[in-house]
Every structure is written in structure tokens, then in C-alpha cells.
Scaffold this active site. Structure first.
Site, PDB file in Angstrom:
ATOM      1  N   GLU A 163       0.819  -1.212   0.000  1.00 15.78           N
ATOM      2  CA  GLU A 163       0.000   0.000   0.000  1.00 15.78           C
ATOM      3  C   GLU A 163       0.854   1.264   0.000  1.00 15.78           C
ATOM      4  OE1 GLU A 163      -2.934  -0.111  -0.736  1.00 15.78           O
ATOM      5  OE2 GLU A 163      -3.522  -2.155  -0.257  1.00 15.78           O
ATOM      6  N   HIS A 204      -5.902  -5.539 -10.635  1.00 14.08           N
ATOM      7  CA  HIS A 204      -5.293  -6.496  -9.719  1.00 14.08           C
ATOM      8  C   HIS A 204      -5.018  -7.837 -10.402  1.00 14.08           C
ATOM      9  CE1 HIS A 204      -7.438  -3.575  -7.198  1.00 14.08           C
ATOM     10  NE2 HIS A 204      -6.411  -3.721  -6.396  1.00 14.08           N
TER      11      HIS A 204
END
Length: 536
Positions: free
Chosen positions: A351, A438
Site C-alpha cells: 500500500e 489487480h
């Protein structure tokens, strides 16, 4: 910036499919000049925050001359955003572009100035900008209505449109006058939403949209007993890391806004209850900071010496984690039943790397550039995990294996053979940009694994891998450390917002050539690994 789970894959599928072709152009200019650099002297020179700020100011002072030298039009200006200086004297300056005072979306570029005076340029687009007028036929209110409609189509709850800003849209096709509107709200899985919608200022038609929230001693849940850097305040201690830019960790107490309360404790021993997720988040931020500084000389997420902050215990049974540039912060949910916080090392590294990407190449979070954005976070999240050298969470090429999203011990993603997750792709094909980012990230994840470890069966840290190639070739890896250095240099010196897989191959070859030479094993293996995932 979201560390996605299956629950949220449908949220942006319509936008992704509609815009898949819009970000597929990335032009690499003057690559031969960039490849002329040789050896370790092409590694970036660490700069203090003050030195970096001074270099950016100097670049801005010379921006007008630079714009003329690289052939920009009279109405175009450059805004210096970052400067990377290599030990051999080459300087890579990253610019945003304006036209008649308006921001140019997709107009970013990097100017490479060698010590001998040779200049080359990496552009996000080669399209010339020439507008007949900067007066919009459509009112801003129409753009706001279109943006709200787009948010509704994306199933955004509680949408609120900000004031549209006039821009030049140059990310695809012929540059046009446009509006960019940001709609804030909540995504279907509880993740905050910052939906950027671009509309044609002449026709009112939607041109593009993307989601800006990319998903995304104490005793920890995943890493055992770990060292923590804290600050004493009065008679208590706080999760405030003065050694790493003042990174703070907060407890949101199941809230979804603000910062909640800064973690504090009567003693400097942090264990049990709500403290555990805070320990993991604070530790994850520390090892991520240390990885970037010790490996690349990068001083924080933005390379400015300033720490971000982390928020734990977000929402109720929120099965995700995300990075937001708006708050410059990391946020972690507690997982199903609030029992498995998403605070593992590779999640933190993943992240926070979204922040690094936003501060460098700004890879647009859609189509192939979005897949590269996600893969970059997987690549460096994995590298952070290996670098942490934590016996309770050893390094591997599995993504999110500790957080047990599925409840059966399986990881979210596999880098050696991405298709093992049932959705990701092992190699490139012409429609890969239409997949969720993703899953399209699998192409670059697979490339990185092959570049690091090579093809075929092997066991690393007790984990078995068996990586195939699309063309049946055999690839011998160059090692993870060299592979990570090549990817980092490509990201920070050669990639732009519109970089697609073909351009990523060019960028990593430029990086490998700069670091190790164009006749080196490393350079040849970069080419072989890309060919093995059908990027040729």
C-alpha cells in the site's frame, strides 16, 4: 489505493472495460541515449530533503529553456515535479505540463540530461497540443452532473461532486479541452471513493474515469515481537516514529473518517487487544521506510523526509486496506468479524508503494498502466517482506498470505504463476488492459519473479514454486536485489503516467542498460523475462 479482495472486483469493472484502450500509448524517446550509461554509477545519489527541494527549484528556474529545447509549443510550460541525479552525472527531471495555463492530463515527461550534454526525453504522449480555444462550450455544472452519473454507474454511495476544473485531456488520441471532476463517496465494500471523471468540454461526453483510492517493542499479530520507534509524551508513550519522518499510527476505533486517536500506552511495551493492529501497522511502516532508504537511498514515500501516517481498525469487518494520496496515509481494516486485521508486512509495503508510484511515474490506475501500478506495489511489497528478514513472516513471492482473506490459508496472488488465483494472467495478450488491474498485474508480477528467480521448479524459504514461460523458454534469474533495482530505476527515471507493458519493457531495458550495461547478463535477462510473458 486498494489491496483488493474478491468482494470489490465488480466496483470498477464498467469503467475499466470502457476505458481499457485509453491509456495504451506510451512513447519512449531517446532511449539509446539513456542506455549509454554504465555500471553502478547510474544508481541515484541520495539527497537530503533540502537538496532535493533545491534541485527542483533549479529545474523550475530553467523550465522555460528546457521546454524550448525539447520542442514544446509557445503555450506549453513545464512544472518540475522531481529530480533524480545519478552518480555518473546524468540527471532525470520529471515534469508536468500546462497549456495556456491549464493542466495537461497525460502530458507528463522526463528529461534525461547526461553529463556530456546529451539530452533525451521520455514522454507520456507524443501528440501535439493545439486547441482553437480554451473557452468551454459546456458549463462546469454539466460536467458535475456527468461525473455524478458516472459515480452512480460505479455504485458509489453518498456521492458528492467537487468543483470541476478545466484541463487539457492528452492521455489518448488528439488532445482536447476537458473538465476533470472528483466525486467523493463510498465504494461498495466500504472503501472510500475518489472517482476522477474527465468529460469533453465541447460535447459533454465522458472521456475517462478512474478511482484514485488504490487498494490497496511490541507484540504483533503476524511478525512476533518487533522493535518499535516511539515518542514519550509526558508519562506515556506514543506510536510516533521520530526516526522516520514523524510517522504516526492512529486507532480509528471502527470509524471511517478523521484520524481517531493516536496510539498511546503507559509503558513502552505494546501488546494485546487493540494495540496489536497498531503494532503491526507501525512496524510495517518502519520496515517499508527502511527498505526504500537502505536499498535506494529514498528518504520517505515522497523522498522529502516526511512520514505518512497509518490508521488501524477502520470500519466494521472491513476486509481491505488502502493508501490515499489525499491524506497521505495508510488505512487498515480488521477483516471478517474484525478478527484478521490486514496489517501484514507485505500489505504495508504494497500500500505504501502506491504512494511512491504516485510521487514518481503516477501510473494511471486503469488499463495496462493500472496493472503496472498494482504490480509495482506487489513487487516492492514482496521486496519489503524479504528485506524485513522477520522469522515470523519470512519473505516469499505470495501476496497477502498471512491475512487469510479466503479463510483457507491461500494467498491473494502468486507471482511465480499468477493464474493460480483463478483470475490473474500469466502473460500478455491484446485485451489484458480490460481486466481488473489487480489481475492484469499478473504480467509484470510474473516478469519480476522470472527476472529474480528464473523459470521452473524450486523451493525458496520453504515455499515451492514452479514458474512457466509463455514460449517454453528457460529463464535463469539474476537475483531479487538486482531485479528490484532495475524496476525501481525504471519507475523513477523512465516510466510515465501512460506507460503500458510494451513501454515497461523499454523502460526496464533502459534501466538495466544504465545500471549494468547493454551487453550485460542483467540486460539480456530483462529482455528474456519479458519475452517469457509475451511482451516482445
Amino acid at each position: 489505493m486498494r489491496f483488493t479482495t474478491p468482494r470489490s472486483h465488480t466496483v470498477r469493472s464498467t469503467a475499466l472495460l470502457a476505458s481499457a484502450a485509453l491509456c495504451a500509448v506510451a512513447v519512449q524517446t531517446g532511449v539509446a541515449g539513456a542506455q549509454a550509461e554504465r555500471g553502478p554509477s547510474a544508481m541515484a545519489v541520495p539527497m537530503s530533503p533540502d537538496q532535493r527541494a533545491s534541485e527542483i527549484r533549479g529545474a523550475q528556474d530553467n523550465a522555460a529553456a528546457t521546454a524550448g529545447r525539447i520542442g514544446l509549443g509557445a503555450k506549453e510550460k513545464l512544472v518540475a515535479r522531481d529530480v533524480v541525479k545519478d552518480a555518473n552525472g546524468t540527471v532525470h527531471t520529471r515534469y508536468e505540463r500546462t497549456y495556456a495555463g491549464l493542466p495537461v492530463l497525460g502530458g507528463d515527461l522526463v528529461v534525461h540530461q547526461e553529463a556530456g550534454g546529451r539530452t533525451s526525453v521520455t514522454k507520456s504522449t507524443e501528440a501535439a497540443i493545439s486547441l482553437t480555444s480554451t473557452d468551454a462550450a459546456q458549463p462546469a455544472s454539466a460536467a458535475a452532473r456527468t461525473a455524478l452519473s458516472a459515480a452512480s454507474a460505479a455504485h458509489t454511495a453518498k456521492p458528492s461532486a467537487g468543483t470541476p476544473r478545466k484541463v487539457v485531456w492528452a492521455s489518448s488520441g488528439t488532445p482536447v479541452l476537458a473538465y476533470e471532476t472528483v466525486v467523493e463517496g463510498v465504494q461498495r465494500d466500504g472503501t472510500p471513493s475518489e472517482l476522477h471523471v474527465v468529460t469533453d468540454a465541447a460535447s459533454g461526453a465522458e472521456l475517462f474515469r478512474y478511482e484514485a483510492i488504490e487498494t490497496g517493542t511490541g507484540t504483533s499479530q503476524y511478525s512476533g515481537t518487533v522493535p518499535l520507534t516511539t515518542t514519550k509524551s509526558g508519562s506515556s508513550y506514543q506510536l510516533n516514529d521520530g526516526a522516520r519522518g514523524g510517522h504516526k499510527t492512529y486507532d480509528l476505533n471502527q470509524g471511517t473518517t478523521g484520524t481517531g486517536s493516536l496510539y498511546s500506552n503507559a509503558t513502552d511495551t505494546w501488546a494485546g487487544g487493540r494495540l496489536t493492529a497498531g503494532v503491526d501497522a507501525h512496524y510495517g511502516a518502519a520496515v517499508t521506510w527502511d527498505f526504500y532508504k537502505n536499498t535506494f537511498g529514498r528518504n520517505g514515500i515522497r523522498n522529502d523526509g516526511k512520514g505518512a501516517y497509518s490508521r488501524a481498525h477502520y470500519g466494521n469487518s472491513y476486509v481491505n486496506a488502502f493508501w490515499s494520496d489525499a491524506c497521505f496515509c495508510m488505512t487498515y481494516g480488521d477483516g471478517t468479524g474484525n478478527k484478521k486485521p490486514l496489517t501484514a508486512i507485505d500489505v504495508a509495503g504494497h500500500e505504501m508503494t502506491h504512494g511512491v508510484t504516485a510521487a514518481t511515474a503516477k501510473l494511471i490506475y486503469s488499463a495496462e498502466s493500472g496493472g503496472l501500478n498494482e504490480a509495482t506495489s506487489d513487487i516492492f511489497g514482496t521486496a519489503v517482506e524479504f528485506s524485513a528478514n522477520n522469522s515470523s513472516d519470512v519473505g516469499d513471492y505470495l501476496i497477502g498470505e498471512k491475512i487469510d482473506i479466503f479463510g483457507n490459508g491461500k494467498p491473494l496472488r502468486y507471482m511465480d504463476k499468477p493464474s493460480k488465483d483463478g483470475n490473474s494472467v500469466d502473460s500478455w495478450y491484446s485485451g489484458v488492459g480490460g481486466k481488473d488491474v489487480h489481475y492484469s498485474s499478473g504480467v509484470a508480477n510474473h516478469f519480476f519473479y522470472l527476472l529474480s528467480e528464473g523459470s521452473g521448479a524450486k523451493t525458496i524459504n520453504g515455499v515451492r514454486y514452479d514458474s512457466p514461460t509463455s514460449d517454453g523458454s528457460k529463464v535463469t534469474g539474476i537475483g531479487r536485489d538486482k531485479a528490484a533495482k532495475i524496476w525501481y530505476k525504471a519507475l523513477t527515471s523512465y516510466m510515465t503516467s501512460n506507460t503500458n507493458y510494451k513501454a515497461a519493457r523499454t523502460a526496464t531495458l533502459s534501466a538495466a542498460g544504465a545500471l549494468y550495461g547493454t551487453t550485460s547478463t542483467e540486460y539480456k535477462t530483462v529482455g528474456a523475462a519479458w519475452s517469457a510473458v509475451n511482451v516482445k
